[in-house]
Scaffold this active site. Sequence first.
Site, mmCIF file in Angstrom:
data_model
loop_
_atom_site.group_PDB
_atom_site.id
_atom_site.type_symbol
_atom_site.label_atom_id
_atom_site.label_comp_id
_atom_site.label_asym_id
_atom_site.label_seq_id
_atom_site.Cartn_x
_atom_site.Cartn_y
_atom_site.Cartn_z
ATOM 1 N N ASN A 19 12.006 99.711 -1.942
ATOM 2 C CA ASN A 19 11.990 100.002 -3.384
ATOM 3 C C ASN A 19 11.285 98.887 -4.145
ATOM 4 O O ASN A 19 10.562 99.142 -5.118
ATOM 5 C CB ASN A 19 13.415 100.192 -3.891
ATOM 6 C CG ASN A 19 14.085 101.394 -3.268
ATOM 7 O OD1 ASN A 19 13.599 102.510 -3.364
ATOM 8 N ND2 ASN A 19 15.204 101.166 -2.594
ATOM 9 N N MET A 104 23.106 94.564 -2.442
ATOM 10 C CA MET A 104 24.384 94.980 -1.861
ATOM 11 C C MET A 104 25.494 93.971 -2.170
ATOM 12 O O MET A 104 26.114 93.386 -1.283
ATOM 13 C CB MET A 104 24.227 95.162 -0.348
ATOM 14 C CG MET A 104 23.157 96.168 0.032
ATOM 15 S SD MET A 104 23.421 97.803 -0.700
ATOM 16 C CE MET A 104 24.863 98.336 0.224
ATOM 17 N N HIS A 130 20.798 103.943 -7.286
ATOM 18 C CA HIS A 130 21.932 104.365 -6.449
ATOM 19 C C HIS A 130 21.617 105.717 -5.820
ATOM 20 O O HIS A 130 21.240 106.658 -6.531
ATOM 21 C CB HIS A 130 23.204 104.466 -7.285
ATOM 22 C CG HIS A 130 24.404 104.826 -6.469
ATOM 23 N ND1 HIS A 130 24.877 104.043 -5.443
ATOM 24 C CD2 HIS A 130 25.231 105.909 -6.515
ATOM 25 C CE1 HIS A 130 25.936 104.609 -4.893
ATOM 26 N NE2 HIS A 130 26.173 105.748 -5.528
ATOM 27 N N GLU A 199 13.383 107.836 -4.446
ATOM 28 C CA GLU A 199 13.777 106.535 -4.998
ATOM 29 C C GLU A 199 12.561 105.731 -5.442
ATOM 30 O O GLU A 199 12.578 105.103 -6.509
ATOM 31 C CB GLU A 199 14.556 105.729 -3.956
ATOM 32 C CG GLU A 199 15.962 106.200 -3.699
ATOM 33 C CD GLU A 199 16.682 105.300 -2.711
ATOM 34 O OE1 GLU A 199 17.908 105.114 -2.880
ATOM 35 O OE2 GLU A 199 16.033 104.781 -1.777
#
Length: 219
Positions: A19, A104, A130, A199
């Site tokens: 990402n 995380m 998310h 994403e």
Amino acid sequence: MSTFPARRIVVLISGSGTNLQALIDAQNTPSLPHASIVLVFSNRKAAFGLTRASEAKPSIRTGYLALQPYLKAHPGKTRDDYDAEVARRVLQECPDLIVLAGWMHVFGESFLDLANQAKGGDGVPVINLHPALPGAFDGTNAIERAYEAFQKGEIEHSGVMVHRVVKDVDRGEPLIVREIPFTKEDTLDDFAKRLHMVEWDIIVEASKQVLDQVLPVPP
């Protein structure tokens, strides 16, 4: 417009950084104009996203601080102290936007308080990617939990969202939401690959959306 300063983004990661790569590739393109990633910060030393940042052209500064080594090196300090220290290091870069892209670690109020107090009280927006729909599968292992629910016949689709970060995990205001249907042939890996491709699009789209709200590019 040519003299308009680049809008500053800090990205927090814990893993491979796919990402992050989407954001790196989008910098200063029509998808994310007048924007520059000024710091990539990780809570895991071996996160490949740090390598992605250092090998970008031009290279992007990186930072690292893990919770347990921090607590061991600072007896008496707490998780809240760690969160505040991460906030301090991030906010040193004077970001216009903080993006949690596979970060995380659940921040407590100390991180958000400092982000909200930054820029003379105007605050710095913090957004998170998310891999689930709003109100469904909050927290960790969301993809696996959704796939299990699909296998049990409980759901026919899941999704992905970018939302504002608040103290309640994955409960901030959704900015962009995309539904992703399951197919009968889907393995967990098939579904995860399809979800990750979505994403990469929405993390860029949401970053532009928030930057355009807080620091619009002149016409």
